[in-house]
Write a protein that holds these residues in place. Structure first.
Motif, mmCIF file in Angstrom:
data_model
loop_
_atom_site.group_PDB
_atom_site.id
_atom_site.type_symbol
_atom_site.label_atom_id
_atom_site.label_comp_id
_atom_site.label_asym_id
_atom_site.label_seq_id
_atom_site.Cartn_x
_atom_site.Cartn_y
_atom_site.Cartn_z
ATOM 1 N N MET A 54 2.963 21.087 6.223
ATOM 2 C CA MET A 54 2.808 21.464 4.813
ATOM 3 C C MET A 54 3.599 22.726 4.501
ATOM 4 S SD MET A 54 -1.150 20.571 3.807
ATOM 5 C CE MET A 54 -1.928 21.320 5.243
ATOM 6 N N LYS A 55 3.641 23.670 5.458
ATOM 7 C CA LYS A 55 4.432 24.883 5.252
ATOM 8 C C LYS A 55 5.921 24.543 5.162
ATOM 9 C CE LYS A 55 3.193 28.512 7.785
ATOM 10 N NZ LYS A 55 2.669 29.266 8.960
ATOM 11 N N ASP A 56 6.389 23.692 6.075
ATOM 12 C CA ASP A 56 7.806 23.302 6.079
ATOM 13 C C ASP A 56 8.187 22.549 4.806
ATOM 14 O OD1 ASP A 56 8.083 24.475 8.561
ATOM 15 O OD2 ASP A 56 8.014 22.576 9.679
ATOM 16 N N ALA A 57 7.245 21.778 4.256
ATOM 17 C CA ALA A 57 7.506 21.017 3.033
ATOM 18 C C ALA A 57 7.378 21.890 1.780
ATOM 19 C CB ALA A 57 6.547 19.821 2.945
ATOM 20 N N GLY A 58 7.016 23.153 1.956
ATOM 21 C CA GLY A 58 6.887 24.062 0.817
ATOM 22 C C GLY A 58 5.597 23.861 0.035
ATOM 23 N N LEU A 59 4.619 23.194 0.635
ATOM 24 C CA LEU A 59 3.361 22.917 -0.056
ATOM 25 C C LEU A 59 2.276 23.937 0.249
ATOM 26 C CD1 LEU A 59 3.256 19.076 0.611
ATOM 27 C CD2 LEU A 59 3.840 20.215 -1.536
ATOM 28 N N LEU A 60 2.489 24.759 1.262
ATOM 29 C CA LEU A 60 1.448 25.683 1.697
ATOM 30 C C LEU A 60 2.072 26.992 2.130
ATOM 31 C CD1 LEU A 60 -1.575 26.135 2.544
ATOM 32 C CD2 LEU A 60 -0.931 25.243 4.786
ATOM 33 N N ARG A 61 1.497 28.080 1.643
ATOM 34 C CA ARG A 61 1.838 29.424 2.099
ATOM 35 C C ARG A 61 0.538 30.143 2.379
ATOM 36 N NH1 ARG A 61 5.263 32.192 -2.299
ATOM 37 N NH2 ARG A 61 4.505 33.994 -1.176
ATOM 38 N N ILE A 62 0.454 30.776 3.502
ATOM 39 C CA ILE A 62 -0.740 31.537 3.843
ATOM 40 C C ILE A 62 -0.371 33.006 3.696
ATOM 41 C CG2 ILE A 62 -2.426 32.056 5.631
ATOM 42 C CD1 ILE A 62 -1.843 29.212 6.754
ATOM 43 N N ARG A 113 -6.346 13.375 2.737
ATOM 44 C CA ARG A 113 -7.721 13.862 2.888
ATOM 45 C C ARG A 113 -7.833 14.972 3.922
ATOM 46 N NH1 ARG A 113 -11.297 13.696 6.457
ATOM 47 N NH2 ARG A 113 -10.207 12.144 7.701
ATOM 48 N N LEU A 114 -7.275 14.759 5.099
ATOM 49 C CA LEU A 114 -7.379 15.760 6.160
ATOM 50 C C LEU A 114 -6.674 17.054 5.757
ATOM 51 C CD1 LEU A 114 -8.274 16.630 8.955
ATOM 52 C CD2 LEU A 114 -6.220 15.516 9.890
ATOM 53 N N ASN A 115 -5.489 16.937 5.190
ATOM 54 C CA ASN A 115 -4.766 18.136 4.743
ATOM 55 C C ASN A 115 -5.567 18.888 3.690
ATOM 56 O OD1 ASN A 115 -2.751 17.401 6.448
ATOM 57 N ND2 ASN A 115 -1.226 17.003 4.881
ATOM 58 N N SER A 116 -6.164 18.146 2.776
ATOM 59 C CA SER A 116 -6.971 18.761 1.722
ATOM 60 C C SER A 116 -8.130 19.552 2.326
ATOM 61 C CB SER A 116 -7.490 17.680 0.777
ATOM 62 O OG SER A 116 -8.324 18.237 -0.205
ATOM 63 N N GLU A 117 -8.784 18.991 3.341
ATOM 64 C CA GLU A 117 -9.894 19.688 3.987
ATOM 65 C C GLU A 117 -9.405 20.928 4.742
ATOM 66 O OE1 GLU A 117 -11.621 16.532 6.301
ATOM 67 O OE2 GLU A 117 -12.850 15.835 4.624
ATOM 68 N N ILE A 118 -8.241 20.826 5.361
ATOM 69 C CA ILE A 118 -7.665 21.974 6.061
ATOM 70 C C ILE A 118 -7.355 23.085 5.062
ATOM 71 C CG2 ILE A 118 -5.637 22.795 7.340
ATOM 72 C CD1 ILE A 118 -5.559 19.973 8.682
ATOM 73 N N VAL A 119 -6.728 22.722 3.940
ATOM 74 C CA VAL A 119 -6.379 23.707 2.919
ATOM 75 C C VAL A 119 -7.637 24.367 2.367
ATOM 76 C CG1 VAL A 119 -5.405 23.991 0.607
ATOM 77 C CG2 VAL A 119 -4.159 22.660 2.323
ATOM 78 N N GLN A 120 -8.684 23.584 2.125
ATOM 79 C CA GLN A 120 -9.935 24.164 1.609
ATOM 80 C C GLN A 120 -10.484 25.223 2.564
ATOM 81 O OE1 GLN A 120 -12.648 20.950 0.791
ATOM 82 N NE2 GLN A 120 -11.356 20.118 -0.833
ATOM 83 N N MET A 121 -10.424 24.962 3.857
ATOM 84 C CA MET A 121 -10.913 25.940 4.835
ATOM 85 C C MET A 121 -10.032 27.182 4.853
ATOM 86 S SD MET A 121 -12.180 23.683 8.008
ATOM 87 C CE MET A 121 -13.698 22.764 7.896
ATOM 88 N N LEU A 122 -8.714 26.988 4.759
ATOM 89 C CA LEU A 122 -7.803 28.130 4.762
ATOM 90 C C LEU A 122 -7.917 28.941 3.475
ATOM 91 C CD1 LEU A 122 -4.683 26.519 6.467
ATOM 92 C CD2 LEU A 122 -6.237 28.254 7.436
ATOM 93 N N THR A 149 0.858 -1.182 0.000
ATOM 94 C CA THR A 149 0.000 0.000 0.000
ATOM 95 C C THR A 149 0.886 1.221 0.000
ATOM 96 O OG1 THR A 149 -0.122 0.020 2.400
ATOM 97 C CG2 THR A 149 -1.893 -1.136 1.228
ATOM 98 N N ARG A 150 0.529 2.155 -0.828
ATOM 99 C CA ARG A 150 1.278 3.395 -0.894
ATOM 100 C C ARG A 150 0.700 4.341 0.143
ATOM 101 N NH1 ARG A 150 0.182 7.444 -5.330
ATOM 102 N NH2 ARG A 150 1.014 9.229 -4.284
ATOM 103 N N GLN A 151 1.530 4.707 1.102
ATOM 104 C CA GLN A 151 1.055 5.609 2.120
ATOM 105 C C GLN A 151 1.484 7.024 1.771
ATOM 106 O OE1 GLN A 151 2.343 4.314 5.937
ATOM 107 N NE2 GLN A 151 0.947 2.583 5.970
ATOM 108 N N ARG A 152 0.557 7.935 1.928
ATOM 109 C CA ARG A 152 0.850 9.334 1.661
ATOM 110 C C ARG A 152 1.386 9.973 2.922
ATOM 111 N NH1 ARG A 152 -4.692 10.139 -1.400
ATOM 112 N NH2 ARG A 152 -4.042 9.439 -3.436
ATOM 113 N N SER A 153 2.286 10.874 2.752
ATOM 114 C CA SER A 153 2.846 11.610 3.875
ATOM 115 C C SER A 153 1.766 12.501 4.492
ATOM 116 C CB SER A 153 4.002 12.476 3.365
ATOM 117 O OG SER A 153 4.336 13.452 4.302
ATOM 118 N N THR A 154 1.857 12.710 5.791
ATOM 119 C CA THR A 154 0.910 13.621 6.429
ATOM 120 C C THR A 154 1.205 15.065 6.029
ATOM 121 O OG1 THR A 154 2.293 13.752 8.396
ATOM 122 C CG2 THR A 154 0.486 12.144 8.418
ATOM 123 N N HIS A 155 2.275 15.277 5.267
ATOM 124 C CA HIS A 155 2.593 16.611 4.768
ATOM 125 C C HIS A 155 2.125 16.798 3.335
ATOM 126 C CE1 HIS A 155 4.750 17.012 8.419
ATOM 127 N NE2 HIS A 155 5.752 16.252 8.061
#
Length: 180
Positions: free
Chosen positions: A65-73, A27-36, A16-22
């Motif tokens: 996500m910010k540390d991984a460079g995937l998110l900037r607010i 799914r959870l990160n996607s929902e967090i990003v949608q709210m932000l 199984t390919r596990q996705r990083s929590t970053h």
């Protein structure tokens, strides 16, 4: 009678390919990003309550996500809130021997260019331009498109009415310093 322990063959590992929590694919990160995306200043406690997770989980996910460079607010002016006098989509065919990258890089430095996409089909690049005045559009076309050696052909489509703009204006997004 003595009981003998026979070593058991280990179970094969599930592939199984596990996705990083970053990852924003999580799914959870996607929902967090949608709210932000709706409210970049929404408190982590409010996001946590809506998603039925702890505030610490939201904080850790956002920071990861910010540390991984995937998110900037950041604060960005919404272009649909201000009425530009000229909004145009410009389809460009680059000249032979010229790369789409070089033209995109050149045009991307112009502040009124808010979107540059390398595309397939009859044209090479799709460029979106927003200007405060129609004269600015004319000036852009004269300076950066028509008669320029790295562009072979252009089709300009002037926006008449914006019915939906899902994306925020990304003008002037120079690399921001990381928060401490």
């Amino acid at each position: 009678m003595k009981k003998v322990n026979i070593p058991q063959k280990p179970e094969p590992e599930k592939s199984t390919r596990q996705r990083s929590t970053h990852s924003v694919e999580d799914r959870l990160n996607s929902e967090i990003v949608q709210m932000l995306e709706i409210d970049g200043r929404m408190p982590f406690s409010e996001i946590a309550q809506k998603l039925n997770v702890s505030e610490g989980t939201v904080r850790n996910r956002v920071n990861g996500m910010k540390d991984a460079g995937l998110l900037r607010i950041v604060a960005i002016a919404d272009p649909s809130a201000s009425e530009y006098k000229a909004d145009a989509m410009i389809c460009l065919k680059v000249a032979p021997g010229v790369t789409p990258f070089s033209v995109a890089e050149r045009l991307g430095k112009v502040s009124s260019v808010v979107y540059v996409l390398w595309v397939t089909g009859r044209f090479d690049l799709l460029v979106e331009l927003v200007c405060d005045e129609r004269d600015d559009l004319v000036s852009f076309l004269e300076t950066h498109v028509h008669g320029v050696k790295d562009i072979a052909d252009a089709e300009v489509m002037l926006g008449l009415k914006n019915f939906k703009n899902q994306f925020l204006l990304k003008r002037n997004w120079e690399e921001a310093p990381k928060e401490s």
